[in-house]
Design a protein around this motif. Structure first.
Motif, mmCIF file in Angstrom:
data_model
loop_
_atom_site.group_PDB
_atom_site.id
_atom_site.type_symbol
_atom_site.label_atom_id
_atom_site.label_comp_id
_atom_site.label_asym_id
_atom_site.label_seq_id
_atom_site.Cartn_x
_atom_site.Cartn_y
_atom_site.Cartn_z
ATOM 1 N N ALA A 40 47.373 68.294 30.499
ATOM 2 C CA ALA A 40 46.929 67.406 31.477
ATOM 3 C C ALA A 40 47.876 67.207 32.602
ATOM 4 O O ALA A 40 47.647 67.162 33.594
ATOM 5 C CB ALA A 40 46.568 66.135 30.827
ATOM 6 N N ALA A 43 47.939 70.357 34.611
ATOM 7 C CA ALA A 43 46.658 70.258 35.316
ATOM 8 C C ALA A 43 47.058 69.299 36.592
ATOM 9 O O ALA A 43 46.493 69.312 37.787
ATOM 10 C CB ALA A 43 45.383 69.868 34.474
ATOM 11 N N ASP A 44 47.532 67.997 36.423
ATOM 12 C CA ASP A 44 47.634 67.123 37.420
ATOM 13 C C ASP A 44 48.746 67.505 38.181
ATOM 14 O O ASP A 44 48.445 67.111 39.526
ATOM 15 C CB ASP A 44 48.484 65.584 36.682
ATOM 16 C CG ASP A 44 47.279 65.056 35.965
ATOM 17 O OD1 ASP A 44 46.178 65.098 36.115
ATOM 18 O OD2 ASP A 44 47.742 64.005 35.174
ATOM 19 N N ASP A 46 48.647 70.475 39.267
ATOM 20 C CA ASP A 46 48.107 71.676 40.061
ATOM 21 C C ASP A 46 48.786 72.773 39.972
ATOM 22 O O ASP A 46 48.823 73.555 40.940
ATOM 23 C CB ASP A 46 48.083 71.416 41.597
ATOM 24 C CG ASP A 46 46.484 70.730 41.885
ATOM 25 O OD1 ASP A 46 45.674 70.901 40.866
ATOM 26 O OD2 ASP A 46 46.692 69.871 42.787
ATOM 27 N N ALA A 328 42.251 70.359 29.618
ATOM 28 C CA ALA A 328 42.465 69.390 30.521
ATOM 29 C C ALA A 328 41.895 69.954 32.088
ATOM 30 O O ALA A 328 41.357 69.181 32.774
ATOM 31 C CB ALA A 328 43.912 69.005 30.575
ATOM 32 N N GLU A 329 42.230 71.136 32.330
ATOM 33 C CA GLU A 329 41.843 71.805 33.869
ATOM 34 C C GLU A 329 40.372 71.805 33.624
ATOM 35 O O GLU A 329 39.899 71.558 34.885
ATOM 36 C CB GLU A 329 42.659 72.876 33.949
ATOM 37 C CG GLU A 329 42.426 73.261 35.606
ATOM 38 C CD GLU A 329 43.379 74.659 36.059
ATOM 39 O OE1 GLU A 329 44.002 74.915 35.052
ATOM 40 O OE2 GLU A 329 43.051 75.098 37.046
ATOM 41 N N ARG A 331 38.233 69.703 32.204
ATOM 42 C CA ARG A 331 37.688 68.564 32.423
ATOM 43 C C ARG A 331 37.775 68.262 33.976
ATOM 44 O O ARG A 331 36.949 67.520 34.396
ATOM 45 C CB ARG A 331 38.440 67.477 31.576
ATOM 46 C CG ARG A 331 37.876 67.533 29.971
ATOM 47 C CD ARG A 331 38.450 66.261 29.296
ATOM 48 N NE ARG A 331 39.774 66.116 29.296
ATOM 49 C CZ ARG A 331 40.635 66.708 28.289
ATOM 50 N NH1 ARG A 331 40.023 67.159 27.307
ATOM 51 N NH2 ARG A 331 41.934 66.638 28.118
ATOM 52 N N GLN A 332 39.078 68.399 34.296
ATOM 53 C CA GLN A 332 39.421 68.056 35.898
ATOM 54 C C GLN A 332 38.500 68.518 36.488
ATOM 55 O O GLN A 332 37.898 67.957 37.582
ATOM 56 C CB GLN A 332 40.801 68.403 36.050
ATOM 57 C CG GLN A 332 41.561 67.466 37.013
ATOM 58 C CD GLN A 332 42.936 68.043 37.429
ATOM 59 O OE1 GLN A 332 43.153 69.282 37.804
ATOM 60 N NE2 GLN A 332 43.942 67.262 36.882
ATOM 61 N N ARG A 333 38.083 69.997 36.513
ATOM 62 C CA ARG A 333 37.255 70.710 37.451
ATOM 63 C C ARG A 333 35.857 69.882 37.367
ATOM 64 O O ARG A 333 34.989 69.856 38.167
ATOM 65 C CB ARG A 333 37.250 72.189 37.391
ATOM 66 C CG ARG A 333 38.547 72.864 37.503
ATOM 67 C CD ARG A 333 38.387 74.270 37.367
ATOM 68 N NE ARG A 333 39.682 74.938 37.936
ATOM 69 C CZ ARG A 333 39.987 76.227 38.264
ATOM 70 N NH1 ARG A 333 38.798 76.868 38.246
ATOM 71 N NH2 ARG A 333 41.018 76.378 38.703
ATOM 72 N N ALA A 336 35.313 66.874 39.273
ATOM 73 C CA ALA A 336 35.501 67.074 40.674
ATOM 74 C C ALA A 336 34.252 67.687 41.281
ATOM 75 O O ALA A 336 33.921 67.534 42.363
ATOM 76 C CB ALA A 336 36.712 67.862 41.033
#
Ligand SMILES: [Zn+2]
Length: 337
Positions: A40, A43-44, A46, A328-329, A331-333, A336
């Motif tokens: 995570a 991913a945060d 980037d 984590a990435e 979930r982030q995508r 968004a």
């Protein structure tokens, strides 16, 4: 670039501590102890990260065309986390590209050739240790479990600490020594114990198809913490039960939240037999893709009165990381989109 081994350890440690504070992980995990989610964090920030089978390597840090991280899919989650943290160290400390095998990442002694690269492997390792296993996180788990320093000489406690911080048993033992919480003699004695033996003893009469997964011992002391593990982990849940007064832990909610019950038994406390206080012991296995909230209540089954006690723990048992983007990435995508 560090000039000495000691300076490299200091640089790596300081960079990781700063990052945990800046991203609020320290405040978050001191309130709800679990594991630092290295993926995570990446991913945060980037930073491009890919998981894939890597022949002979645990991970890599590449610079061309842009800085990026590769992590193997062929190891358990604890090693994937440590590798990702090590590669993140290379990236944030502006190191040269690195292809890291087991010897590079999981070694324990200073290396002569490391000096030629400004001790960058030492620096990345110190960064990974401080990011994944900061001393304040270890102390937060110890406080919650009621462990004093002397309890850390017992292999079963160190193993339970390791699964909670998401590190391997071996890495946890070495880190406890680094923080002065163990002496060298205790470290050597602990390393003679194999985690498999601890798993066998926790599982009692149950034999799993493999011992690759971890075995968590969950008690009321885990209230307020969080569980980050893998799909092949097993859970021994031990709770005091006032059966004589008609109170029973209701495990139906455990099944509803994505677990199968493998064993369910009651042990009398103090040999008082039926009618005395007892300990309820349940062995549970997560179903595929289990994540959410583990919530248990001890109540009188025939009344709707408030429960006598409850145990609630958020959990994510979808590890280890699989090929492609990290969980984590993904979930982030999704969030968004
Ligand atoms: Zn490296």
């Amino acid at each position: 670039m560090a000039r000495t081994y000691a300076e490299a350890v200091r640089n790596g440690t300081a960079a990781a501590s700063k990052l945990l504070r800046r991203l609020d992980w320290q405040a978050r995990l001191e309130a709800e102890p679990g594991a630092v989610d290295i993926f995570a964090i990446i991913a945060d920030l980037d930073l491009p990260l890919m998981l894939r089978p890597l022949k002979g390597l645990l991970g890599a840090f590449l610079k061309v065309p842009t800085p990026g991280i590769l992590v193997t899919t062929q190891r358990p989650l604890s090693i994937q986390r440590f590798t990702a943290a090590h590669e993140l160290g290379h990236c944030l400390l502006d190191h040269e590209p690195s292809l890291d095998d087991e010897d590079q990442i999981l070694r324990r002694a200073p290396r002569a050739q490391d000096a030629h690269t400004g001790f960058q492997e030492t620096e990345a390792d110190a960064f990974a240790v401080a990011l994944m296993m900061p001393k304040w996180l270890i102390l937060a788990h110890c406080a919650r479990q009621g462990w004093r320093v002397s309890h850390l000489e017992q292999a079963d406690n160190v193993y339970q600490l390791s699964v909670r911080i998401g590190a391997s048993y071996e890495a946890t033992v070495w880190t406890l020594e680094r923080y002065g919480l163990l002496n060298a003699g205790c470290r050597a004695a602990l390393l003679r114990t194999q985690p498999r033996a601890l798993k066998v003893s926790l599982l009692e009469d149950f034999t799993p198809s493999s011992y690759h997964g971890d075995v968590w011992l969950l008690t009321e002391k885990d209230r307020g913490g969080r569980i980050d593990g893998s799909r092949n982990d097993l859970f021994v849940i031990k709770l005091p039960e006032l059966g004589a007064a008609g109170y029973l832990w209701d495990f139906d909610t455990l099944v509803e939240s994505g677990f199968s019950i493998v064993r369910d038994s009651r042990l009398s406390v103090d040999g008082e037999g039926i009618g005395g206080p007892n300990t309820r012991r349940v062995l549970a296995a997560p179903d595929e893709d289990a994540h959410g909230l583990l919530h248990l209540e001890q109540r009188r089954p025939w009344t709707s009165a408030a429960p006598l006690s409850t145990l609630t723990v958020p959990f994510d048992l979808t590890g280890p990381e699989e090929s492609g983007l990290s969980r984590a990435e993904r979930r982030q995508r999704l969030a968004a989109a």
